[in-house]
Motif scaffolding. Structure first.
Motif, mmCIF file in Angstrom:
data_model
loop_
_atom_site.group_PDB
_atom_site.id
_atom_site.type_symbol
_atom_site.label_atom_id
_atom_site.label_comp_id
_atom_site.label_asym_id
_atom_site.label_seq_id
_atom_site.Cartn_x
_atom_site.Cartn_y
_atom_site.Cartn_z
ATOM 1 N N PRO A 11 18.475 93.077 34.753
ATOM 2 C CA PRO A 11 19.566 92.509 33.922
ATOM 3 C C PRO A 11 19.497 93.391 32.450
ATOM 4 O O PRO A 11 19.538 92.775 31.742
ATOM 5 N N ILE A 12 19.401 94.638 32.944
ATOM 6 C CA ILE A 12 19.401 95.528 31.582
ATOM 7 C C ILE A 12 20.519 96.630 31.849
ATOM 8 O O ILE A 12 20.847 96.804 32.916
ATOM 9 N N SER A 13 20.583 97.507 30.952
ATOM 10 C CA SER A 13 21.525 98.497 30.837
ATOM 11 C C SER A 13 20.821 99.683 31.675
ATOM 12 O O SER A 13 19.515 99.947 31.761
ATOM 13 N N LEU A 14 21.738 100.633 32.137
ATOM 14 C CA LEU A 14 21.173 102.005 32.741
ATOM 15 C C LEU A 14 20.425 102.694 31.596
ATOM 16 O O LEU A 14 19.342 103.454 32.269
ATOM 17 N N ASP A 15 21.162 102.604 30.563
ATOM 18 C CA ASP A 15 20.300 103.554 29.274
ATOM 19 C C ASP A 15 18.765 102.804 29.172
ATOM 20 O O ASP A 15 18.014 103.907 28.836
ATOM 21 N N GLU A 16 18.913 101.665 29.259
ATOM 22 C CA GLU A 16 17.497 100.569 28.771
ATOM 23 C C GLU A 16 16.527 101.276 29.797
ATOM 24 O O GLU A 16 15.236 101.693 29.738
ATOM 25 N N ALA A 17 17.143 101.063 31.134
ATOM 26 C CA ALA A 17 16.362 101.468 32.422
ATOM 27 C C ALA A 17 15.707 102.966 32.415
ATOM 28 O O ALA A 17 14.505 103.057 32.599
ATOM 29 N N TRP A 18 16.567 103.822 32.111
ATOM 30 C CA TRP A 18 16.515 105.055 32.094
ATOM 31 C C TRP A 18 15.381 105.277 30.958
ATOM 32 O O TRP A 18 14.239 106.167 31.424
ATOM 33 N N ALA A 19 15.673 104.964 29.956
ATOM 34 C CA ALA A 19 14.553 105.197 28.760
ATOM 35 C C ALA A 19 13.205 104.842 29.059
ATOM 36 O O ALA A 19 12.178 105.646 28.743
ATOM 37 N N PHE A 20 13.086 103.575 29.592
ATOM 38 C CA PHE A 20 11.556 103.111 30.199
ATOM 39 C C PHE A 20 10.978 103.934 31.344
ATOM 40 O O PHE A 20 9.958 104.293 30.945
ATOM 41 N N ALA A 76 18.126 113.733 37.815
ATOM 42 C CA ALA A 76 19.595 113.764 37.572
ATOM 43 C C ALA A 76 19.857 112.704 36.513
ATOM 44 O O ALA A 76 19.525 111.425 36.757
ATOM 45 N N ASP A 77 19.946 113.070 35.409
ATOM 46 C CA ASP A 77 20.084 111.984 34.243
ATOM 47 C C ASP A 77 20.667 110.323 34.561
ATOM 48 O O ASP A 77 21.856 110.680 35.007
ATOM 49 N N LYS A 78 19.795 109.510 34.390
ATOM 50 C CA LYS A 78 20.493 108.260 34.515
ATOM 51 C C LYS A 78 20.661 107.919 36.006
ATOM 52 O O LYS A 78 21.273 106.841 36.146
ATOM 53 N N GLN A 79 20.188 108.773 36.863
ATOM 54 C CA GLN A 79 20.444 108.344 38.281
ATOM 55 C C GLN A 79 19.229 108.515 39.381
ATOM 56 O O GLN A 79 19.005 107.501 40.028
ATOM 57 N N THR A 100 21.021 102.486 39.766
ATOM 58 C CA THR A 100 22.300 102.268 40.228
ATOM 59 C C THR A 100 22.693 100.972 39.227
ATOM 60 O O THR A 100 22.152 99.953 39.461
ATOM 61 N N GLU A 101 23.782 101.279 38.619
ATOM 62 C CA GLU A 101 24.396 100.132 37.968
ATOM 63 C C GLU A 101 24.857 99.218 38.969
ATOM 64 O O GLU A 101 25.681 99.644 39.934
#
Length: 151
Positions: A11-20, A76-79, A100-101
């Motif tokens: 339950p987190i944002s795509l930005d947060e997941a990608w950053a981690f 592929a950024d955030k993918q 994937t969101e």
């Protein structure tokens, strides 16, 4: 060759997941301590990129240290991103990380293809030790990520 597939919704944002997940310094936090996993390459705060080389020390069996080197071959950024072993304990290692969101959070998918070296002996070792250990690592990761981000 083995093909393994793991999923986890967080339950987190795509930005947060990608950053981690795109920060190699977080790998140690999601790897069981008994693996003795240490990232030995410097990343200088740079965002992940295709061509990035990441070096590690890992102690998968009997505490014996092994050097492992992977290359980030696709991003592929955030993918998604893909890491492939260049040197290390496997004859072949190809690991896709997909994001994937979904349902107000992020669905993370790991698609892993690997092969243990040493022919028939390697197949026996994979069946007895390696496959079990890889599954244990991903189960540990799922637990740690659920504790950190929720489920």
């Amino acid at each position: 060759m083995r093909e393994l597939y793991f999923t986890q919704w967080m339950p987190i944002s795509l930005d947060e997941a990608w950053a981690f997940f795109s920060d190699p310094s977080n790998l140690k936090d999601i790897t069981p301590a008994h693996m003795g996993f240490v990232v030995t390459s410097a990343h200088h705060g740079r965002q992940m990129y295709a061509g990035q080389i990441i070096r590690y020390i890992v102690k998968p069996i009997l505490g014996i240290p092994l050097k492992w080197c992977t290359e980030i071959t696709h991003v592929a950024d955030k993918q998604y991103f893909v890491d492939e072993q260049r040197f290390g304990p496997y004859a072949f290692w190809h690991h896709q990380h997909r994001f994937t969101e979904k349902d107000g959070g992020v669905l993370m998918e790991d698609i892993l293809h690997y092969k243990v070296p040493f022919g028939l002996l390697g197949k026996v070792v994979d069946r007895i030790i390696v496959n079990r250990e890889v599954n244990t690592i991903f189960a540990y990761r799922k637990k740690v990520l659920s504790e950190r981000f929720g489920s």
